[in-house]
Design a protein around this motif. Structure first.
Motif, mmCIF file in Angstrom:
data_model
loop_
_atom_site.group_PDB
_atom_site.id
_atom_site.type_symbol
_atom_site.label_atom_id
_atom_site.label_comp_id
_atom_site.label_asym_id
_atom_site.label_seq_id
_atom_site.Cartn_x
_atom_site.Cartn_y
_atom_site.Cartn_z
ATOM 1 N N SER A 14 -40.289 100.300 -45.564
ATOM 2 C CA SER A 14 -40.115 101.481 -45.143
ATOM 3 C C SER A 14 -38.517 102.171 -45.135
ATOM 4 C CB SER A 14 -40.463 101.586 -43.717
ATOM 5 O OG SER A 14 -41.714 101.300 -43.525
ATOM 6 N N GLU A 15 -37.566 101.340 -44.753
ATOM 7 C CA GLU A 15 -36.161 101.777 -45.324
ATOM 8 C C GLU A 15 -35.848 102.115 -46.711
ATOM 9 O OE1 GLU A 15 -33.832 98.562 -44.060
ATOM 10 O OE2 GLU A 15 -34.296 98.567 -41.800
ATOM 11 N N LYS A 16 -36.381 101.052 -47.679
ATOM 12 C CA LYS A 16 -36.211 101.585 -48.939
ATOM 13 C C LYS A 16 -36.759 102.751 -49.510
ATOM 14 C CE LYS A 16 -35.412 96.471 -50.269
ATOM 15 N NZ LYS A 16 -34.094 96.853 -50.945
ATOM 16 N N ILE A 17 -38.098 102.935 -49.047
ATOM 17 C CA ILE A 17 -38.624 104.001 -49.903
ATOM 18 C C ILE A 17 -38.532 105.420 -49.073
ATOM 19 C CG2 ILE A 17 -40.299 102.404 -51.019
ATOM 20 C CD1 ILE A 17 -42.580 103.266 -48.839
ATOM 21 N N GLY A 18 -38.364 105.244 -47.845
ATOM 22 C CA GLY A 18 -38.264 106.378 -46.950
ATOM 23 C C GLY A 18 -39.436 107.532 -47.142
ATOM 24 N N GLU A 19 -39.068 108.624 -47.446
ATOM 25 C CA GLU A 19 -40.116 109.587 -48.077
ATOM 26 C C GLU A 19 -40.390 109.846 -49.672
ATOM 27 O OE1 GLU A 19 -41.469 111.548 -45.431
ATOM 28 O OE2 GLU A 19 -40.473 110.071 -44.043
ATOM 29 N N LYS A 20 -40.081 109.151 -50.098
ATOM 30 C CA LYS A 20 -40.295 108.858 -51.729
ATOM 31 C C LYS A 20 -41.897 108.670 -51.945
ATOM 32 C CE LYS A 20 -35.911 106.667 -52.826
ATOM 33 N NZ LYS A 20 -35.481 105.308 -53.240
ATOM 34 N N TRP A 44 -42.877 96.281 -56.930
ATOM 35 C CA TRP A 44 -42.461 97.564 -57.636
ATOM 36 C C TRP A 44 -42.851 98.804 -56.938
ATOM 37 C CZ3 TRP A 44 -43.775 97.259 -63.717
ATOM 38 C CH2 TRP A 44 -43.069 96.586 -64.256
ATOM 39 N N PHE A 45 -41.909 99.535 -56.620
ATOM 40 C CA PHE A 45 -42.398 100.865 -55.946
ATOM 41 C C PHE A 45 -42.463 101.774 -57.337
ATOM 42 C CE2 PHE A 45 -41.515 104.929 -54.135
ATOM 43 C CZ PHE A 45 -42.377 104.930 -53.527
ATOM 44 N N ALA A 46 -43.530 102.268 -57.798
ATOM 45 C CA ALA A 46 -43.716 103.010 -58.910
ATOM 46 C C ALA A 46 -44.293 104.569 -58.716
ATOM 47 C CB ALA A 46 -44.569 102.157 -59.987
ATOM 48 N N ASP A 47 -43.911 105.325 -59.663
ATOM 49 C CA ASP A 47 -44.745 106.515 -59.860
ATOM 50 C C ASP A 47 -45.625 106.699 -60.695
ATOM 51 O OD1 ASP A 47 -43.161 106.455 -62.085
ATOM 52 O OD2 ASP A 47 -41.920 108.364 -61.814
ATOM 53 N N GLU A 48 -46.078 105.461 -61.487
ATOM 54 C CA GLU A 48 -47.144 105.373 -62.293
ATOM 55 C C GLU A 48 -47.909 104.112 -62.067
ATOM 56 O OE1 GLU A 48 -45.596 105.594 -66.439
ATOM 57 O OE2 GLU A 48 -46.118 107.622 -66.473
#
Length: 114
Positions: A14-20, A44-48
Motif C-alpha cells: 500500500s505504501e509503495k503503490i499509493g494511488e497509482k 511486479w506492479f505493472a500497467d500492462e
C-alpha cells in the motif's frame, strides 16, 4: 491456487503503490537462470498484463500470474514483508519459495526497482 497477504505485506505494498493505477503480477522470471525450470519469483506492479496472465484472488489485491508458470508454485502460498531485511518473502507449507523477493514497478517505458 490461493495466495494470502500478511498484514505487513499489505501495509508495505500500500505504501509503495499509493494511488497509482496498475496491477500486481507474481512473475516467475527465468531470464539468465539457465532453463525454464530454474527461475526466481518477483512482484511486479505493472500497467500492462503479461501474456497468458491469469487472475488469482487473494485477501488483498488480486495477483496475476502467467498460467504456464503456475506449475512451479504451490497451491497455497503466502506473501509476507520482513522489515528487518526490507524484503518480501514468498512461502508455502512446503517451505520458502523466495526468501528475498523483489518488488518492481514495470511500465511501458521501462522498470524501476523498489
Amino acid at each position: 491456487m490461493n495466495i494470502e497477504w500478511t498484514e505487513s505485506a499489505i501495509k508495505k505494498v500500500s505504501e509503495k503503490i499509493g494511488e497509482k493505477k496498475g496491477h500486481i503480477t507474481l512473475k516467475y522470471d527465468t531470464d539468465g537462470c539457465g532453463c525454464a525450470v530454474n527461475g526466481v519469483t518477483a512482484l511486479w506492479f505493472a500497467d500492462e498484463y503479461e501474456k497468458d496472465a491469469e487472475k488469482i484472488d487473494t485477501n488483498y489485491l488480486p495477483v496475476y500470474m502467467e498460467k504456464s508458470k503456475q506449475i512451479f508454485m504451490d497451491d497455497r502460498m503466502k506473501i509476507d514483508f520482513l522489515p528487518e531485511v526490507n524484503s518480501f518473502q514468498l512461502r508455502s507449507a512446503n517451505g520458502i519459495l523466495n526468501p528475498r523477493m523483489s518488488f518492481f514497478e514495470r511500465k511501458k517505458s521501462g522498470s524501476a526497482f523498489y
